[in-house]
Design a protein around this motif. Structure first.
Motif, mmCIF file in Angstrom:
data_model
loop_
_atom_site.group_PDB
_atom_site.id
_atom_site.type_symbol
_atom_site.label_atom_id
_atom_site.label_comp_id
_atom_site.label_asym_id
_atom_site.label_seq_id
_atom_site.Cartn_x
_atom_site.Cartn_y
_atom_site.Cartn_z
ATOM 1 N N GLU A 167 -73.038 49.937 36.866
ATOM 2 C CA GLU A 167 -74.247 49.162 36.560
ATOM 3 C C GLU A 167 -74.737 48.373 37.766
ATOM 4 N N ILE A 168 -73.865 48.046 38.703
ATOM 5 C CA ILE A 168 -74.251 47.411 39.957
ATOM 6 C C ILE A 168 -73.573 48.180 41.083
ATOM 7 N N ASP A 169 -74.123 48.080 42.297
ATOM 8 C CA ASP A 169 -73.533 48.796 43.423
ATOM 9 C C ASP A 169 -72.634 47.865 44.225
ATOM 10 N N ALA A 170 -71.962 48.438 45.224
ATOM 11 C CA ALA A 170 -71.003 47.673 46.007
ATOM 12 C C ALA A 170 -71.666 46.549 46.783
ATOM 13 N N SER A 171 -72.884 46.763 47.253
ATOM 14 C CA SER A 171 -73.558 45.709 48.023
ATOM 15 C C SER A 171 -73.878 44.507 47.143
ATOM 16 N N THR A 172 -74.277 44.755 45.892
ATOM 17 C CA THR A 172 -74.538 43.645 44.967
ATOM 18 C C THR A 172 -73.250 42.894 44.658
ATOM 19 N N ALA A 173 -72.175 43.655 44.432
ATOM 20 C CA ALA A 173 -70.893 43.012 44.180
ATOM 21 C C ALA A 173 -70.442 42.203 45.386
ATOM 22 N N ALA A 174 -70.665 42.731 46.595
ATOM 23 C CA ALA A 174 -70.278 42.006 47.799
ATOM 24 C C ALA A 174 -71.069 40.713 47.934
ATOM 25 N N ALA A 175 -72.352 40.758 47.603
ATOM 26 C CA ALA A 175 -73.170 39.547 47.681
ATOM 27 C C ALA A 175 -72.666 38.481 46.704
ATOM 28 N N ARG A 176 -72.328 38.887 45.500
ATOM 29 C CA ARG A 176 -71.810 37.925 44.520
ATOM 30 C C ARG A 176 -70.451 37.385 44.958
ATOM 31 N N LEU A 177 -69.604 38.249 45.506
ATOM 32 C CA LEU A 177 -68.309 37.807 45.997
ATOM 33 C C LEU A 177 -68.487 36.793 47.118
ATOM 34 N N SER A 178 -69.407 37.078 48.042
ATOM 35 C CA SER A 178 -69.648 36.168 49.156
ATOM 36 C C SER A 178 -70.149 34.817 48.657
ATOM 37 N N ARG A 179 -71.030 34.832 47.638
ATOM 38 C CA ARG A 179 -71.579 33.579 47.111
ATOM 39 C C ARG A 179 -70.501 32.736 46.445
ATOM 40 N N HIS A 180 -69.618 33.386 45.679
ATOM 41 C CA HIS A 180 -68.597 32.633 44.957
ATOM 42 C C HIS A 180 -67.432 32.219 45.848
ATOM 43 N N LEU A 181 -67.332 32.806 47.045
ATOM 44 C CA LEU A 181 -66.296 32.408 47.985
ATOM 45 C C LEU A 181 -66.858 31.579 49.134
ATOM 46 N N SER A 182 -68.052 31.086 48.990
ATOM 47 C CA SER A 182 -68.672 30.276 50.039
ATOM 48 C C SER A 182 -68.025 28.894 50.087
ATOM 49 N N GLN A 183 -68.301 28.170 51.147
ATOM 50 C CA GLN A 183 -67.711 26.850 51.331
ATOM 51 C C GLN A 183 -68.189 25.856 50.280
ATOM 52 N N ALA A 184 -69.317 26.142 49.641
ATOM 53 C CA ALA A 184 -69.855 25.210 48.645
ATOM 54 C C ALA A 184 -69.094 25.255 47.326
#
Length: 742
Positions: free
Chosen positions: A616-633
């Protein structure tokens, strides 16, 4: 009554399941020629005596006495071929002598056992005292030397044994054991009754410990015994014969009057004295060869000679089991314990299962089960056996149905096991092992019906009414499918449909999806109409999808773990069906959960991974969500929870998506040291689910990521020496069959 006319009472004190005692009883009965025999046991067993002479009653068997209203309240009275009680019973039947049982009636004993804990006071072990007095440190060995290995006996020997037991009882505090005093009072009452009936020669076969108390010369007053037995509670009981097993005669089975080596005692009882040792090692050799373990005739002969030599050196009257075991260890095992374990299981203990005649009184359910076992060729055995069933064949499908119905009734004859490499739905594998105690389970199940089918239907109906939650009901639906219970299936489906209509807890609804999906998916294998179940499944998935996002809000760690497990199970169910009408609303609900940053990371991260695996989502979308949830914020624990939910499952995602691996690596590298110590247990738990080889591959990928640019630069600047490479190139060309030009 004069001394000359007084009935003669011979007390034959024996050891339960002792072959030497059995031979002594035979000799004593032939010498006394009694006209009345009393055997230790509840008088309710008298109703079973008529079957004692039936050739289809084959030991080991047990007299089962149970409370009619509460069958679990029961007692077994086992008999082996070498049991003195069995020998006396068969002697009486063969000689036409009146025989009966004498003990505290089970109607009182079972009622008392439900009211008070079993208390034997401070009774000493008589064998221990006597063996110590004779200089033995092992009471079992003393008994074997003095009784079991003696081939001759008489009434005089029983009198000596009774005198010895009298001394033992005098040394112990016998009066503290209320249960024992009640039993002996009941036995004396039976002896008095036989005397009043005109019997002149009475033989009483009982445990050696009771012998001194049953001598008429030492009887207390009738009033004293009557007072001991007055006002005892009662319960309605019934009795029947049931098959028993050799293993259940052993001490390890928990039967208090058992023996450690019933197989050896059987051999000792039925084998002529001069052939005991040679024939034993013949059986040992045959059993080991059946297990593909080589045993030469010379080794068996050597073992026989060694056992006889050991008995002589140790001063034993004849070869015992310890000598046989030591001789086998020295000559047949070659340093391995496996042969000894096989000998112990197959010969020392034995694998025999008794048999009872068809005329044995039994509940209708037991008779129906016996008929089904014969028709389906499923013979009960005490040896664990793996049975593979091909559900495409009608006969094997019927076997599966029977085993599933018995499981519903709590008759655990079979246990599902892995089918191995076969992943199809048309195969089942069961491990079958019949335990004699299952006879009680059959009697308990008979309260639900007279046949296996009717009892299973009634049992499921009761469970459906009492089910505490929806997941239990959905599990019952699956069991109804496997057990082919169409009536019960409709009943449980109706109950579940009614409860789901009134259920607003999304977590409970999610728990029903996977069992319902399995029922629909595999129903065609068993030819069951699952239309109603499919309609219910669609309704449950729709309602679960609508309420999923709201149910995931404001969860603590424990609630998030429960929701994540329920969500994974529901997703497996939807994927199993693979129907657009189920997939579309469910994936929409997962997308809503995955995109909501306010939801607990373990849940939203898992939703993201499920969507990625479903395409339902591609690897790039998953990577973007992973990056957002692992951000310094994002706080460290929240990020770790999201990562745990996202990475759960196989390691292939990280191994084949370097972008995701690089994001995780960068996040871990940037975590402050004080925060990293708090996150380490969470991260370790996440990666510990992977296999060691997978973790090693992840480490190799990380090393390659770290030196990627440096390696690329070094390779670009390298020069190739063609002259040095030419011989290797020529060799490869020849191996490939290519022509080489110089």
């Amino acid at each position: 009554m004069t001394a000359e006319s007084a009935p003669r009472v011979a007390i034959l004190g024996i050891r339960h399941h002792g072959p030497g005692s059995a031979r002594s009883v035979l000799a004593a009965l032939d010498e006394l020629d009694p006209d009345r025999i009393l055997i230790e046991g509840p008088p309710e067993l008298d109703s079973l005596i008529t079957l004692a002479g039936d050739p289809d009653l084959v030991p080991p068997v047990a007299g089962l006495v149970y409370a009619v209203d509460t069958p679990r309240l029961s007692a077994f009275y086992p008999f082996a071929t070498f049991s003195p009680e069995w020998v006396a019973l068969r002697w009486a039947v063969a000689h036409g002598v009146t025989v009966g049982f004498a003990d505290l009636p089970a109607t009182h004993a079972l009622a008392l056992s439900s009211e008070r804990p079993r208390d034997r006071g401070t009774r000493v072990d008589p064998l221990t005292m006597l063996s110590r007095a004779a200089g033995y440190d092992d009471p079992e060995r003393w008994w074997e030397d003095v009784v079991e290995h003696r081939r001759s006996s008489s009434l005089e020997q029983f009198r000596h044994l009774s005198n010895a037991m009298a001394e033992v009882r005098a040394a112990g505090d016998h009066d503290d054991d209320v249960e024992n005093r009640q039993r002996e009072a009941a036995m004396r009452r039976a002896i008095r009754k036989a005397q009043r009936a005109g019997a002149q020669r009475i033989a009483v076969v009982c445990g050696a410990y009771h012998a001194p108390a049953l001598d008429p010369a030492t009887f207390p007053t009738v009033a004293s015994d009557n007072a001991m037995l007055a006002k005892l509670p009662r319960t309605k009981v019934a009795a029947t014969w049931v098959p028993w097993s050799a293993a259940k005669l052993a001490y390890a089975s928990g039967y208090g009057a058992g023996v450690r080596s019933p197989g050896w005692y059987q051999h000792l009882f039925v084998t002529p004295e001069e052939s005991v040792v040679p024939s034993w090692f013949v059986r040992v050799a045959r059993s080991l060869r059946d297990e593909q373990l080589d045993v030469s005739p010379a080794s068996a002969v050597e073992a026989t000679r060694l056992a006889e030599a050991l008995a002589a050196v140790r001063g034993r009257p004849s070869v015992g089991l310890s000598e046989l075991t030591d001789a086998a260890r020295a000559t047949l095992t070659e340093g391995s314990d496996l042969p000894l374990r096989l000998i112990d299981r197959k010969l020392v203990v034995g694998e025999e299962l008794g048999r009872v005649p068809d005329s044995t009184p039994m509940v209708p359910l037991a008779a129906d089960l016996a008929t089904l076992q014969r028709s389906l060729r499923l013979k009960p055995s005490t040896t664990a056996t793996i049975v593979e069933l091909d559900l495409r064949r009608q006969a094997q499908l019927a076997r599966s149905v029977l085993l599933h119905r018995l499981a519903l009734l709590g008759i655990d004859w079979g246990e599902r096991v892995d089918t191995g490499r076969t992943t199809g739905t048309f195969k089942e594998a069961w491990q079958l092992e019949w335990h004699p105690e299952l006879a009680v389970a059959v009697i308990e199940a008979s309260l639900y019906g007279n046949t296996v089918l009717s009892a299973a239907e009634a049992r499921v109906a009761e469970q459906g009414e009492q089910a505490p939650d929806l997941s239990t009901l959905s599990g019952l639906i699956e069991q109804c499918l496997l057990a082919d219970l169409p009536t019960a299936l409709r009943s449980v489906v109706a109950t579940l449909s009614d409860r789901t209509a009134r259920q607003h807890d999304t977590l409970s609804l999610l728990g029903t999806v996977e069992p319902l999906a399995r029922t629909c998916r595999y129903g065609d294998v068993r030819g069951v109409d699952v239309g109603e179940v499919a309609h219910l499944l669609a309704a449950v998935v729709t309602r679960s999808s609508i309420g999923l996002r709201a149910a995931c809000a404001s969860l603590d760690d424990d609630g998030a773990a429960a929701m994540r497990a329920a969500m994974e199970a529901a997703h497996r169910g939807v994927a199993l069906m693979d129907l657009p009408e189920l997939r579309t609303p469910w994936h929409g609900a997962l997308a809503a959960v995955a995109s909501d940053d306010r939801i607990h990371g373990a849940v939203s991260g898992r939703a993201t991974r499920l969507l990625l695996d479903a395409g339902e989502i591609d690897a790039s979308t998953a990577a973007a969500r992973l990056s957002r949830h692992l951000s310094q914020a994002v706080a460290g624990p929240a990020a770790a929870a999201w990562l745990d939910g996202f990475l759960a499952g196989e390691a292939l995602l990280l191994l084949h998506t370097e972008e995701l691996l690089a994001i995780v690596d960068e996040w871990l590298s940037s975590v402050p040291e004080e925060t990293f110590e708090d996150l380490l247990p969470l991260i370790r738990r996440t990666f510990s689910q992977y296999q060691p080889a997978e973790r090693q591959q992840i480490g190799n990928h990380l090393r390659n990521l770290g030196r990627g640019n440096r390696s690329a630069t070094s390779h670009q600047g390298a020069t190739i020496d063609l002259d040095r490479a030419a011989p290797a190139v020529a060799a490869v060309a020849r191996l490939l069959g290519l022509s080489v030009t110089t």
